[in-house]
Design a protein around this motif. Sequence first.
Motif: not given
Length: 134
Positions: A73-94
Amino acid sequence: MELTITGLTAAALALLLVFLSITTIRMRMKHRAAFGDAGQHDLTAAIRAHGNLTEYAPIGLILIGLLEAGGASHTPLAITAAAFVLARVLNAKGLFNPPGPPGPARSAGIVATLAILTGMALWLLVRIHLPGAG
């Protein structure tokens, strides 16, 4: 077959990787350290932020790509992918925090990364074993 979500995720992670690479290069030049971290915390942090992304991004992209190619399903996958990118940004910042225990950004980033990878792996397994699900 278009892999739009995978492509956008890969582009976002590539830009983050370039930023972290440049940061590491700048720190290496600042401390005149071609190899290792020269005992400098800021260089260690830059090296780990860069390395950490290269450790987790490939499997995340593979899972996103397999789910998308498999018709998830497109929308749940898009949300999951965006959350993955955000998680990686947070980890890098941290990772750029002073020495000591992990700060909230790093903790949130790694917990979210592991939860998202686990969720995508389970999602993929369900899709493989129950075609037509999700």
